[in-house]
Design an enzyme around this catalytic site. Structure first.
Site, PDB file in Angstrom:
ATOM      1  N   TYR A 112       0.834  -1.207   0.000  1.00  0.00           N
ATOM      2  CA  TYR A 112       0.000   0.000   0.000  1.00  0.00           C
ATOM      3  C   TYR A 112       0.866   1.254   0.000  1.00  0.00           C
ATOM      4  O   TYR A 112       1.871   1.321   0.722  1.00  0.00           O
ATOM      5  CB  TYR A 112      -0.898  -0.002   1.256  1.00  0.00           C
ATOM      6  CG  TYR A 112      -1.642   1.303   1.451  1.00  0.00           C
ATOM      7  CD1 TYR A 112      -2.908   1.496   0.919  1.00  0.00           C
ATOM      8  CD2 TYR A 112      -1.042   2.369   2.144  1.00  0.00           C
ATOM      9  CE1 TYR A 112      -3.562   2.704   1.065  1.00  0.00           C
ATOM     10  CE2 TYR A 112      -1.702   3.583   2.290  1.00  0.00           C
ATOM     11  CZ  TYR A 112      -2.962   3.738   1.754  1.00  0.00           C
ATOM     12  OH  TYR A 112      -3.608   4.935   1.890  1.00  0.00           O
ATOM     13  N   GLU A 199      -3.543   7.588  -3.765  1.00  0.00           N
ATOM     14  CA  GLU A 199      -3.476   6.283  -3.109  1.00  0.00           C
ATOM     15  C   GLU A 199      -3.244   5.199  -4.154  1.00  0.00           C
ATOM     16  O   GLU A 199      -3.923   5.160  -5.179  1.00  0.00           O
ATOM     17  CB  GLU A 199      -4.811   6.038  -2.398  1.00  0.00           C
ATOM     18  CG  GLU A 199      -4.706   5.136  -1.216  1.00  0.00           C
ATOM     19  CD  GLU A 199      -6.032   5.025  -0.481  1.00  0.00           C
ATOM     20  OE1 GLU A 199      -7.089   5.006  -1.127  1.00  0.00           O
ATOM     21  OE2 GLU A 199      -5.988   4.945   0.756  1.00  0.00           O
TER      22      GLU A 199
END
Ligand code: GDP
Ligand code: MN
Length: 391
Positions: A112, A199
């Site tokens: 991530y 993101e």
């Protein structure tokens, strides 16, 4: 402003971020054509992905990995046009009007990455985690230490922290330099586009040591869009609530909610306080609406139209602190709008500030049926009672 994954990937690719090959498709034939082209050019499989302005698509059935053309066509048929429900869409879901058809990647690890502004320090924070993929929200809630954070100095930029993050992610030595370049490209894309959020989840490593942004989410600071006409052009109003689109045409900050008491307020802080006090008085707000400091009579009329086109609205609460927007001007706008639009739902006002006496007089002399609360709490009680009387 939000954009789609496929749009974010196009932007990121310009900054040198590796993304899988892919094509956006608005129709089933376009999706089939995209899959055919990828499979004919070396792809071992394709992934068909719903393009909506919300995350969590994988869990909701909006992402399908397939091996051949027939399966790709089936996946496209299942996803395009579906009402996709995810934890970010609300229970009503969002209709899928576009697909992204991409080459699949041979995933080794799902990691991530994220960049957001930390308002407490006024700096951007680069976040990274080994626990990427579809459970990241749970990880963040249950095990916050699994998310590494590096504050970025606006003068120095993202420098040595890139290596720190790469090591924290447990990347192999053969991947570290690539990863640092990847992070720097993300950071540059964020800064140069005036993004407010970026993101990459998952950020993947492949079995042959390559790195890819397998998913991408970018949102932009509305107040900086004037500097980026090419980004402004990416807005997809089909993804937005029609009333919110209408409100944005008149520079009104409007967010539709599901209660029954419409609010018209100046200033975001007062708008939030108003929503709170409605709840406190036992009601529920139908919207957030900040008409802004310098609202004109025309804007107030449009604001009324928008509030009234919400079928759930049973009463209207106007809570204005007259500063730049003088109370008499607001009152003139409200009276004109109530007459023009033939408003029948009860209206309760709470007014303070510049020219409040003149404002009250205009309302009184209008002959229309307005109730005025002495205090904010008093007005909230009145409007909740009025809404209940209608319901
Ligand atoms: P989100 O659920 O809206 O965040 O959508 P994502 O784009 O992140 O996709 C969800 C999940 O689908 C990812 O976490 C991956 O596990 C999986 N996925 C997406 N693309 C591929 C791919 O090309 N190959 C494989 N094997 N899995 C993929
Ligand atoms: Mn994702």
């Amino acid at each position: 402003m939000k954009i789609h994954e496929y749009q974010a990937k196009t932007i990121l690719a310009k900054y040198g971020v590796p993304v899988p090959r892919g094509e956006v498709a608005n129709t089933l034939p376009e999706a089939a054509e995209a899959a055919r082209t990828l499979l004919a050019n070396g792809a071992t499989g394709v992934v068909v992905k719903a393009q909506i302005h919300a995350g969590g698509r994988g869990k909701g059935g909006g992402v399908k990995v397939v091996r051949d053309l027939v399966a790709a066509e089936e996946a496209a048929k299942a996803i395009l046009g579906m009402q996709l429900v995810t934890h970010q869409t609300g229970p009503q879901g969002q209709k899928v009007q576009r697909l992204l058809v991409e080459e699949t990647a041979a995933i080794d690890r799902e990691l991530y990455l994220g960049i957001v502004l930390d308002r407490a320090t006024g700096k951007l924070v680069f976040m990274a985690s080994q626990a990427g993929g579809m459970e990241i929200e749970e990880v963040a809630a249950k095990d916050p230490d699994a998310i590494y954070k590096e504050e970025i100095d606006p003068v120095i930029g993202l420098a040595y922290q890139g290596r720190k993050l790469a090591f924290a992610l447990g990347l192999k030595p053969s991947q570290v330099n690539q990863a640092v370049g990847f992070f720097q490209s993300l950071y540059r894309a964020f800064i140069e586009t005036d993004a407010s959020l970026l993101e990459i989840n998952p950020f993947i490593t492949t079995k042959d040591d390559k790195l890819f942004a397998l998913d991408a989410k970018m949102t932009f600071d509305d107040n900086a869009l004037f500097r980026h006409p090419e980004i402004k052009a990416l807005r997809d109003v089909a993804e937005e609530d029609p009333l919110e689109v209408e409100a944005s045409k008149y520079s009104l900050n409007y967010i539709k909610l599901d209660g029954s008491i419409a609010c018209m307020v100046n200033g975001a802080g007062l708008a939030m306080a108003t929503m709170d006090i409605i709840q406190y008085a036992g009601g529920s707000p139908a919207n957030f609406l900040d008409v802004g400091g310098g609202a004109t009579q025309e804007q107030i009329e449009h604001a009324f139209e928008i509030l009234l086109s919400d079928k759930n609205v049973k009463a209207i609460f106007i809570n204005i602190f007259g500063g730049i927007l003088r109370v008499d001007r607001l009152a003139t706008g409200v009276v004109a709008a109530a007459r023009n639009l033939n408003v029948t739902v009860p209206i309760v006002l709470r007014l303070e500030g510049t020219n409040v006496e003149e404002g009250r007089k205009i309302l009184k002399e209008s002959g229309l049926n307005f109730e005025v609360g002495a205090t904010m709490k008093d007005a909230a009680d009145l409007v909740v009672a009025a809404a209940k009387a209608v319901a």
